[in-house]
Design a protein around this motif. Structure first.
Motif, short mmCIF file in Angstrom:
data_model
loop_
_atom_site.label_atom_id
_atom_site.label_comp_id
_atom_site.label_asym_id
_atom_site.label_seq_id
_atom_site.Cartn_x
_atom_site.Cartn_y
_atom_site.Cartn_z
N LEU A 95 75.81 -20.03 50.98
CA LEU A 95 74.87 -20.20 49.86
C LEU A 95 74.94 -19.03 48.88
O LEU A 95 74.58 -19.17 47.71
CB LEU A 95 73.44 -20.36 50.38
N ILE A 96 75.37 -17.86 49.36
CA ILE A 96 75.54 -16.73 48.43
C ILE A 96 76.90 -16.81 47.76
O ILE A 96 77.01 -16.70 46.54
CB ILE A 96 75.41 -15.38 49.17
N VAL A 97 77.96 -17.02 48.56
CA VAL A 97 79.32 -16.90 48.04
C VAL A 97 79.66 -18.03 47.07
O VAL A 97 80.22 -17.78 45.99
CB VAL A 97 80.35 -16.86 49.20
N THR A 98 79.30 -19.28 47.42
CA THR A 98 79.74 -20.40 46.59
C THR A 98 79.22 -20.31 45.16
O THR A 98 80.01 -20.26 44.21
CB THR A 98 79.35 -21.73 47.23
N PRO A 99 77.89 -20.25 44.94
CA PRO A 99 77.45 -20.22 43.54
C PRO A 99 77.94 -19.00 42.79
O PRO A 99 78.38 -19.13 41.63
CB PRO A 99 75.92 -20.21 43.63
N LEU A 100 77.90 -17.82 43.44
CA LEU A 100 78.32 -16.61 42.73
C LEU A 100 79.80 -16.68 42.35
O LEU A 100 80.17 -16.39 41.22
CB LEU A 100 78.04 -15.37 43.59
N SER A 101 80.65 -17.07 43.30
CA SER A 101 82.09 -17.05 42.98
C SER A 101 82.43 -18.13 41.96
O SER A 101 83.32 -17.95 41.14
CB SER A 101 82.93 -17.21 44.25
N VAL A 102 81.71 -19.26 42.00
CA VAL A 102 81.98 -20.32 41.02
C VAL A 102 81.54 -19.87 39.62
O VAL A 102 82.29 -19.97 38.64
CB VAL A 102 81.28 -21.63 41.41
N LEU A 103 80.32 -19.32 39.53
CA LEU A 103 79.80 -18.92 38.21
C LEU A 103 80.59 -17.77 37.62
O LEU A 103 80.94 -17.78 36.44
CB LEU A 103 78.32 -18.56 38.31
N ILE A 104 80.88 -16.76 38.45
CA ILE A 104 81.63 -15.61 37.93
C ILE A 104 83.06 -16.05 37.56
O ILE A 104 83.61 -15.64 36.54
CB ILE A 104 81.65 -14.44 38.93
N GLY A 105 83.64 -16.91 38.39
CA GLY A 105 84.98 -17.42 38.08
C GLY A 105 85.00 -18.16 36.76
O GLY A 105 85.90 -17.97 35.94
N LEU A 106 83.98 -18.98 36.54
CA LEU A 106 83.88 -19.73 35.27
C LEU A 106 83.71 -18.77 34.10
O LEU A 106 84.36 -18.91 33.06
CB LEU A 106 82.70 -20.71 35.33
N GLY A 107 82.83 -17.78 34.29
CA GLY A 107 82.60 -16.80 33.23
C GLY A 107 83.87 -16.05 32.87
O GLY A 107 84.22 -15.92 31.69
N ALA A 108 84.59 -15.61 33.90
CA ALA A 108 85.84 -14.88 33.65
C ALA A 108 86.83 -15.78 32.92
O ALA A 108 87.50 -15.35 31.97
CB ALA A 108 86.43 -14.38 34.96
N ALA A 109 86.93 -17.04 33.37
CA ALA A 109 87.88 -17.96 32.73
C ALA A 109 87.52 -18.17 31.26
O ALA A 109 88.40 -18.16 30.39
CB ALA A 109 87.89 -19.30 33.46
N LEU A 110 86.23 -18.33 30.96
CA LEU A 110 85.80 -18.55 29.57
C LEU A 110 86.13 -17.33 28.71
O LEU A 110 86.60 -17.46 27.58
CB LEU A 110 84.30 -18.84 29.51
N LEU A 111 85.89 -16.14 29.26
CA LEU A 111 86.16 -14.91 28.50
C LEU A 111 87.65 -14.76 28.25
O LEU A 111 88.08 -14.44 27.14
CB LEU A 111 85.62 -13.69 29.25
N ILE A 112 88.46 -15.02 29.28
CA ILE A 112 89.90 -14.86 29.12
C ILE A 112 90.45 -15.89 28.16
O ILE A 112 91.28 -15.60 27.30
CB ILE A 112 90.60 -14.95 30.50
N GLU A 113 89.93 -17.13 28.26
CA GLU A 113 90.40 -18.21 27.39
C GLU A 113 90.05 -17.93 25.93
O GLU A 113 90.79 -18.30 25.02
CB GLU A 113 89.75 -19.53 27.85
N ALA A 114 88.91 -17.27 25.71
CA ALA A 114 88.43 -17.08 24.35
C ALA A 114 89.22 -16.02 23.59
O ALA A 114 89.20 -15.99 22.37
CB ALA A 114 86.96 -16.70 24.36
N GLU A 115 89.91 -15.15 24.29
CA GLU A 115 90.60 -14.05 23.62
C GLU A 115 92.08 -14.07 23.99
O GLU A 115 92.42 -14.11 25.16
CB GLU A 115 89.95 -12.72 24.04
#
Lengths: 311, 384
Positions: A95-115
């Motif tokens: 319950l800790i690892v799944t949401p955190l790793s999914v959200l942070i992974g998504l955030g990192a992907a969005l940031l990398i994709e944007a620049e």
């Protein structure tokens, strides 16, 4: 020019060429699928049947004799405190690892994709934990999280907070392991999200802009999030499976301790099966473990699959 | 109602110039078609009008408003995309409602779930719903509102995309080849419908297409673009009858215009294969020119009549018209004539004929492809 003559059709029986063609096609189908079917049976189906069978016996490695005990192992599991704690800890960890790793992974992907600049560099940096050996990296984490000489607590002391004994305290050990789990999973999730992001048609963003979705926030909810649906479902599934399978960090850093505070399912199964050699009992745990995973996956796909695939 | 003006637009990606100093001013309520072969810059120009791309030079005006620096969301324009760009997770009704929801609902009211508790949300939603239904009825897609794009045919999706553009009564419409993904029958049908919608709404429209027939049949004025330049901006009749550049003449019209190479003699007459074909051309004597004659303007006669000697190579019967493919005697140049079926009955394959054209139908283009005006009527007897 010649005309083409069609032989009279509709003849029944073995001499019917159409039926023969159908039969040979069916046969060819089985021949082509054969290798895959054989491997599936050999490598997945048979081991699973073996585990289920063993879970109904009292088989112990090194001892002669094997006795069919029915559901005794499962009944014992229900009263096994270690197993129940293990189940609870695995749940908390997931319950800790799944949401955190999914959200942070998504955030990192969005940031990398944007620049555009440094895209490859950041992608590599975030992906490093995935390819690094977790057992080897565990020693690094042990040092980082060391209560007295670790840099994490040194940093906390610097701002006036007395850091806890991260891996040694029963209150913090599961959280610490979970953070290491997040660190390890983010890169993989990020790569999956990056793949999902590149598959979104650019014209949808253009349409969203013209349709007055003025801010990036609006466009995220109008286009990105729904279009990532299938990717997100897949990432969550993989993340849950990986989190439930946590083992290396527990095995190298805490051995399930202190005081069973980091006892997780695979660790417990490993102990029962390979340390205490109670193969029958460990098999019963494995079956429960498999059942939980399969139930989760089925729930997820039943509930969500229809809502993320739009055609 | 306001007009849409693109003034002095230039755009380059690195060394490749996509647009060079293009100026197009659409009057309020006018339907302007941007037409040209693929890669001519017409879609980039449309995206610049939408604000999705930014020009290196030039400005975009909607009426008296300079929109050059405005993001697309503030321009009050609607766009129909070639791929329709419908949101696949939303139903047709929700797709059409998007522009209104974005305009009329606040960020909080739009939040899924929570939004329904924000005051005023329900009332606005009801207004949006009725507007969506109204638009859908006008496009005859009200029975499809509950379907998602994946469950609709290409034609239906195209209508939903139109609906999404129509629903908010924008100040201008931009359409990027909206019919190119439809089959031929549906295309002709939808063409008429878009014209009708434009007539009813009276909104200034920029319409990008690579199909010259579409441009001619739909637009009030046609902008012919080639290689990033605007070659001619004129009425459909103007670009067809009076092309100012050889590329315009070549691009507009089907079958293609007949082009023959000739030479300007000392008396400013154009000679083809040594025979005088047109007189009084504004071109330097001795220079090479190209003569253009539309297939329907070619006059075919029997051997011995006035005109250039030629022979019939092939005849195509197309029902309402007949195409006669002709080979010029001597030079071997190929031409095509479009005749009424009855007028073509006298001709057969291999037959020797003569070709001529009325002087007002002869278009002469100079060495750079620019149109040369012909001031004197062409001499009937081509004995030079």
């Amino acid at each position: 020019m010649d005309s083409i003559a069609l032989p009279a059709s509709g003849r029944a029986g073995a001499s019917d060429p159409a039926a023969a063609a159908r039969r040979s096609e069916t046969l060819a189908g089985w021949r082509l699928a054969g290798p895959a079917v054989a491997l599936l049976a050999l490598l997945i189906l048979m081991p699973t049947i073996a585990v289920v069978t063993l879970s109904l016996t009292d088989f112990e490695l090194g001892y002669d004799g094997i006795r069919f005990v029915g559901f005794d192992n499962y009944i014992e599991l229900l009263g096994d405190r270690t197993f129940l704690i293990s189940l609870g800890n695995t749940l908390t960890y997931t319950l800790i690892v799944t949401p955190l790793s999914v959200l942070i992974g998504l955030g990192a992907a969005l940031l990398i994709e944007a620049e555009v600049r440094g895209r490859a560099l950041f992608r590599t940096i975030y992906f490093l934990p995935v390819v690094s050996l977790l057992v080897a990296m565990a020693t690094v984490w042990q040092y980082l999280l060391h209560p007295t000489i670790g840099p994490v607590n040194a940093l906390l002391r610097f701002i006036g907070i007395a850091g806890p004994n991260w891996l040694g305290g029963s209150d913090t050990v599961l959280l610490s392991l979970a953070l290491i789990g997040v660190w390890q999973a983010v890169g993989f999730n990020m790569v999956l999200f990056l793949a999902g992001l590149t598959a979104i048609p650019r014209e949808l963003y253009a349409a969203a802009e013209v349709d007055r979705a003025a801010t990036a926030w609006d466009r995220f909810w109008l286009v990105t999030w729904p279009m990532l649906g299938p990717t997100t479902l897949f990432v969550v599934t993989i993340s849950v499976i990986n989190a439930v399978k946590v083992f290396e960090t527990v095995s190298t850093l805490t051995q399930g301790g202190p005081n069973r505070a980091s006892e997780v399912l695979l660790w417990t199964i490993y102990q029962e099966g390979f340390v205490y050699l109670r193969v029958g009992y460990a098999s019963a745990m494995t079956v429960v473990f498999l059942a939980i995973l399969m139930a989760l996956m089925m729930l997820q796909y039943r509930a969500l699959d229809r809502r993320v695939h739009y055609t | 109602m306001s007009g849409l003006a693109l003034r002095g637009i230039s755009k380059a990606y690195g060394d490749s110039h996509i647009l060079r100093d293009v100026t197009i001013e659409a009057e309020p309520g006018e339907f302007v078609a941007l037409v040209g072969p693929s890669g001519c810059g017409k879609t980039t120009l449309l995206r610049i009008a939408a604000g999705l791309d930014h020009p290196d030079h030039g400005s975009v005006w909607l009426g008296e408003r300079d929109m050059t620096a405005m993001p697309p969301s503030e321009r009050d324009i609607a766009m129909v995309f070639q791929s329709y760009a419908l949101y696949p997770h939303l139903t047709a009704g929700q797709n059409i409602a998007v522009p209104l929801a974005m305009r009329d609902l606040t960020v909080w009211q739009r939040l899924p779930g929570i939004g329904s508790f924000v005051p005023g949300q329900r009332k606005t939603r009801t207004v949006i719903q009725s507007r969506v239904l109204e638009t859908a009825r006008s496009l005859k897609i009200d029975h499809l509102l509950g379907r998602k794009p994946g469950q609709m045919s290409g034609g239906q999706r195209q209508r939903v995309a139109l609906g999404r553009a129509l629903v908010r009564s924008p100040a201008a419409f931009l359409m990027d080849e909206p019919l190119s993904n439809l089959d031929a029958n549906l295309r002709v049908h939808t063409r008429a419908e878009i014209v009708e919608l434009h007539r009813l709404a009276g909104v200034t429209t920029l319409y990008v297409t690579h199909d010259q027939a579409e441009a001619l049949s739909m637009a009030d004025r046609v902008a012919v673009m080639m290689g990033g330049r605007l070659l001619q901006f004129d009425t459909p009749e103007g670009v067809y009858r009076n092309p100012q550049h050889i590329e315009v003449a070549r691009f507009i019209g089907s079958p293609q215009i007949n082009l023959l190479t000739g030479e300007v003699d000392a008396a400013h007459g154009v000679r083809i294969g040594g025979r005088l074909f047109a007189e009084g051309v504004e071109a330097v004597p001795g220079s090479a020119v190209t003569v253009g004659i539309r297939p329907e303007a070619l006059k075919l006669g029997g051997p011995g009549q006035a005109g250039l000697g030629a022979s019939v190579r092939r005849i195509e019967f197309l029902g309402s018209e007949t195409l006669v493919f002709i080979e010029l005697a001597g030079s071997g140049g190929a031409l095509v004539a479009k005749l009424a079926p009855d007028a073509a009955t006298g001709f057969g394959q291999g037959q020797a004929i003569t070709i001529a054209a009325a002087s007002e139908d002869v278009l002469v283009f100079g060495p750079q492809g620019m149109r040369q005006s012909v001031s004197l009527p062409m001499r009937k007897a081509a004995n030079g």
